[in-house]
Motif scaffolding. Structure first.
Motif, PDB file in Angstrom:
ATOM      1  N   ALA A  30       0.045   3.922  -4.760  1.00  0.00           N
ATOM      2  CA  ALA A  30      -0.230   4.236  -6.653  1.00  0.00           C
ATOM      3  C   ALA A  30       1.379   4.380  -6.829  1.00  0.00           C
ATOM      4  O   ALA A  30       2.100   4.022  -7.886  1.00  0.00           O
ATOM      5  CB  ALA A  30      -0.425   5.921  -6.589  1.00  0.00           C
ATOM      6  N   TRP A  43      -3.099   5.403 -13.037  1.00  0.00           N
ATOM      7  CA  TRP A  43      -4.271   6.494 -12.523  1.00  0.00           C
ATOM      8  C   TRP A  43      -4.243   8.018 -13.921  1.00  0.00           C
ATOM      9  O   TRP A  43      -6.180   8.292 -13.008  1.00  0.00           O
ATOM     10  CB  TRP A  43      -3.545   6.806 -11.550  1.00  0.00           C
ATOM     11  N   ARG A  99      -8.410   9.316 -14.684  1.00  0.00           N
ATOM     12  CA  ARG A  99      -8.973  11.095 -13.781  1.00  0.00           C
ATOM     13  C   ARG A  99      -8.493  12.370 -14.243  1.00  0.00           C
ATOM     14  O   ARG A  99      -8.497  13.245 -13.801  1.00  0.00           O
ATOM     15  CB  ARG A  99      -7.845  11.370 -12.280  1.00  0.00           C
ATOM     16  N   GLU A 102      -2.386   0.148   5.696  1.00  0.00           N
ATOM     17  CA  GLU A 102      -3.392   0.964   5.963  1.00  0.00           C
ATOM     18  C   GLU A 102      -2.666   1.579   7.545  1.00  0.00           C
ATOM     19  O   GLU A 102      -2.554   0.945   8.836  1.00  0.00           O
ATOM     20  CB  GLU A 102      -4.905  -0.149   6.728  1.00  0.00           C
ATOM     21  N   ASP A 138      -3.207   6.549  -1.047  1.00  0.00           N
ATOM     22  CA  ASP A 138      -3.558   6.951  -1.639  1.00  0.00           C
ATOM     23  C   ASP A 138      -2.549   7.204  -2.935  1.00  0.00           C
ATOM     24  O   ASP A 138      -1.811   6.505  -3.701  1.00  0.00           O
ATOM     25  CB  ASP A 138      -4.870   7.657  -2.245  1.00  0.00           C
ATOM     26  N   SER A 139      -1.417   7.935  -2.424  1.00  0.00           N
ATOM     27  CA  SER A 139      -0.340   8.316  -3.181  1.00  0.00           C
ATOM     28  C   SER A 139       0.549   7.111  -3.280  1.00  0.00           C
ATOM     29  O   SER A 139       1.322   7.237  -4.111  1.00  0.00           O
ATOM     30  CB  SER A 139       0.669   9.529  -2.337  1.00  0.00           C
ATOM     31  N   ASP A 171      -1.361  13.809  -6.505  1.00  0.00           N
ATOM     32  CA  ASP A 171      -2.433  12.941  -7.282  1.00  0.00           C
ATOM     33  C   ASP A 171      -2.078  11.834  -6.895  1.00  0.00           C
ATOM     34  O   ASP A 171      -1.012  11.781  -8.112  1.00  0.00           O
ATOM     35  CB  ASP A 171      -3.215  13.785  -8.163  1.00  0.00           C
ATOM     36  N   PRO A 172      -2.640  11.386  -6.790  1.00  0.00           N
ATOM     37  CA  PRO A 172      -1.803   9.486  -8.101  1.00  0.00           C
ATOM     38  C   PRO A 172      -1.912   9.344  -9.000  1.00  0.00           C
ATOM     39  O   PRO A 172      -1.137   8.319  -9.168  1.00  0.00           O
ATOM     40  CB  PRO A 172      -3.485   8.489  -6.893  1.00  0.00           C
TER      41      PRO A 172
END
Length: 296
Positions: free
Chosen positions: A122, A8, A12, A140, A118-119, A92-93
């Protein structure tokens, strides 16, 4: 210092950004910084804000739970609660690899990771690389809130749990837990889970309806509470009373009680549980984000 570039992170952040990054367990001196970080999203981070409200400090607990902080040139930019569960805070992921490495080095066993999808996902990827295996990933889970009056008439039978009914409330809580995660909360002994349920009753955060036969018909808890937000947890309807259209009225009553404590009421729900989602929407909840839960 960060020892490697997580997938990740490589995608990023520029590698040159890593020079000032570090991870350590937070202590009391970090309390204000953690609070400021979490308050960037008080709904998503209600778990850690409730902990800070109760404990008054970011320092490790007497039971050994701690909070990993990720620092960029001395500035706290992300965190993760590490107790029985892992709970990322504004993480942040891209920084998941650093936290996963710290969690792995701690030697603790974690029952789950939950929080922003997302976190959490990851973190899961990074923990798998370090030999941790999950038995279920719920990727989800809509995060929902209501910040006004419920749209359905509240069921007047719902009230605060009473310690006199503890022997009836505890089995209902255990039944909910087993339905949700697939195993009994008493596997490691009854004491810890029993204390948790008793504590919720004493705090006025246990909501329950017992009928004339003293059966628990419905129950829920305010599992995390701040002055701004409550998070509903442990929603359970006795199987004997399911399918009778009672859920909406009970959930409205939960919201009514919760809004006596804080103006915003939140919860998260499995994406596949379409019946529950429909009930929450009928009451007036709306989705504001997505959580995920990884069960180890």
């Amino acid at each position: 210092m960060l020892s490697r570039v997580a997938p990740w992170l490589a995608s990023r952040r520029d590698v040159s950004d890593l020079a000032g990054m570090s991870v350590r367990t937070l202590d009391g001196r970090d309390t204000d910084a953690l609070k400021r970080l979490a308050q960037q999203d008080p709904v998503t981070n209600v778990f850690i804000l409730a902990h800070l409200r109760a404990a008054g400090t970011a320092a490790p607990t007497s039971g050994g739970a701690g909070i990993f902080g990720v620092f960029d040139d001395g500035v706290l930019v992300g965190a993760c609660w590490a107790g029985a569960n892992l709970v990322p805070v504004q993480l942040d992921p891209a920084l998941a690899g650093a936290v996963a490495e710290a969690a792995n080095r701690s030697g603790r066993r974690y029952a789950s990771a939950f929080g922003p999808a997302d976190s959490v996902l990851a973190l899961h990827t990074e923990l798998v690389e370090r030999g941790h295996r999950a038995h279920e990933v719920r990727a989800e889970q809509p995060l929902m809130i209501i910040d006004g009056p419920p749209c359905v008439e509240p069921n007047p039978g719902l009230g605060l749990g009473n310690l006199a009914d503890f022997d009836r409330i505890l089995p209902a809580c255990a039944a909910m837990f087993e339905e949700e995660v697939g195993y009994s909360p008493f596997l490691g002994g009854r004491e810890f889970y029993s204390r948790r349920v008793e504590g919720l009753i004493r705090q006025g955060h246990s909501l329950v309806h017992l009928n004339d036969a003293r059966e628990v018909v419905f129950k829920a808890e305010l599992g995390a509470v701040t002055s701004d937000v409550t998070q509903i947890q442990g929603v359970w309807m006795n199987p004997l009373f399911r399918g009778q259209g009672l859920s909406s009225g009970y959930m409205s009553a939960v919201v009514e009680q919760a809004q006596k404590v804080a103006p915003v009421t939140s919860l998260y729900v499995n994406g596949f549980n379409t019946r529950a989602r429909s009930t929450y929407e009928r009451v007036g909840f709306r989705q504001v984000g997505t959580f995920a839960t990884v069960l180890f």
